[in-house]
Design a protein around this motif. Structure first.
Motif, PDB file in Angstrom:
ATOM      1  N   VAL A 129      15.255  10.095  66.885  1.00 53.94           N
ATOM      2  CA  VAL A 129      16.287   9.919  65.852  1.00 53.94           C
ATOM      3  C   VAL A 129      15.896   8.799  64.895  1.00 53.94           C
ATOM      4  O   VAL A 129      16.017   8.937  63.673  1.00 53.94           O
ATOM      5  CB  VAL A 129      17.661   9.645  66.491  1.00 53.94           C
ATOM      6  N   LEU A 130      15.416   7.664  65.427  1.00 49.71           N
ATOM      7  CA  LEU A 130      15.017   6.560  64.569  1.00 49.71           C
ATOM      8  C   LEU A 130      13.861   6.927  63.651  1.00 49.71           C
ATOM      9  O   LEU A 130      13.836   6.540  62.471  1.00 49.71           O
ATOM     10  CB  LEU A 130      14.650   5.342  65.432  1.00 49.71           C
ATOM     11  N   LEU A 169      13.632  10.128  56.447  1.00 51.10           N
ATOM     12  CA  LEU A 169      14.593  10.567  55.421  1.00 51.10           C
ATOM     13  C   LEU A 169      14.787   9.471  54.415  1.00 51.10           C
ATOM     14  O   LEU A 169      15.018   9.594  53.285  1.00 51.10           O
ATOM     15  CB  LEU A 169      15.935  10.933  56.055  1.00 51.10           C
ATOM     16  N   ALA A 204      13.174  10.018  62.600  1.00 56.16           N
ATOM     17  CA  ALA A 204      13.720  10.945  61.624  1.00 56.16           C
ATOM     18  C   ALA A 204      14.491  10.216  60.534  1.00 56.16           C
ATOM     19  O   ALA A 204      14.361  10.527  59.346  1.00 56.16           O
ATOM     20  CB  ALA A 204      14.631  11.963  62.311  1.00 56.16           C
ATOM     21  N   GLU A 205      15.287   9.222  60.908  1.00 54.19           N
ATOM     22  CA  GLU A 205      16.030   8.432  59.915  1.00 54.19           C
ATOM     23  C   GLU A 205      15.072   7.704  58.988  1.00 54.19           C
ATOM     24  O   GLU A 205      15.314   7.609  57.784  1.00 54.19           O
ATOM     25  CB  GLU A 205      16.948   7.441  60.606  1.00 54.19           C
ATOM     26  N   LYS A 206      13.999   7.188  59.529  1.00 54.48           N
ATOM     27  CA  LYS A 206      13.013   6.453  58.715  1.00 54.48           C
ATOM     28  C   LYS A 206      12.346   7.399  57.714  1.00 54.48           C
ATOM     29  O   LYS A 206      12.103   7.038  56.566  1.00 54.48           O
ATOM     30  CB  LYS A 206      11.967   5.836  59.636  1.00 54.48           C
TER      31      LYS A 206
END
Length: 83
Positions: free
Chosen positions: A76-77, A83, A79-81
């Protein structure tokens, strides 16, 4: 590819997000699972230049709460980075 000394690694890891540098050999302070429990950051320490993978290898201890910060949270971290 490039050589990184143990001291250079300590400097980099001390600033790295998600890492907590725990490396005080004189006072026997190093990463331990009991200290990493319920912590999001991963403890890293006992950083040494490797005798096996010299001149470019390092050896270190890493300890983290795998139930709290496992592969799912890391995905998740990342993927957030992105985006």
């Amino acid at each position: 590819e490039k050589r990184c000394t143990a001291q250079e690694a300590r400097t980099i890891l001390a600033k790295a997000p998600g890492c907590k540098l725990v490396d005080n050999v004189t006072e026997n302070v190093y990463p331990m699972p009991i200290n990493a429990t319920s912590e999001f950051d991963v403890e890293v320490g006992r950083i040494r230049e490797s005798l096996v993978f010299e001149p470019c290898g390092l050896e270190l201890f890493v300890s983290g709460d795998q139930l709290l910060r496992g592969a799912a949270l890391n995905a998740v971290l990342i993927a957030e980075k992105l985006l």
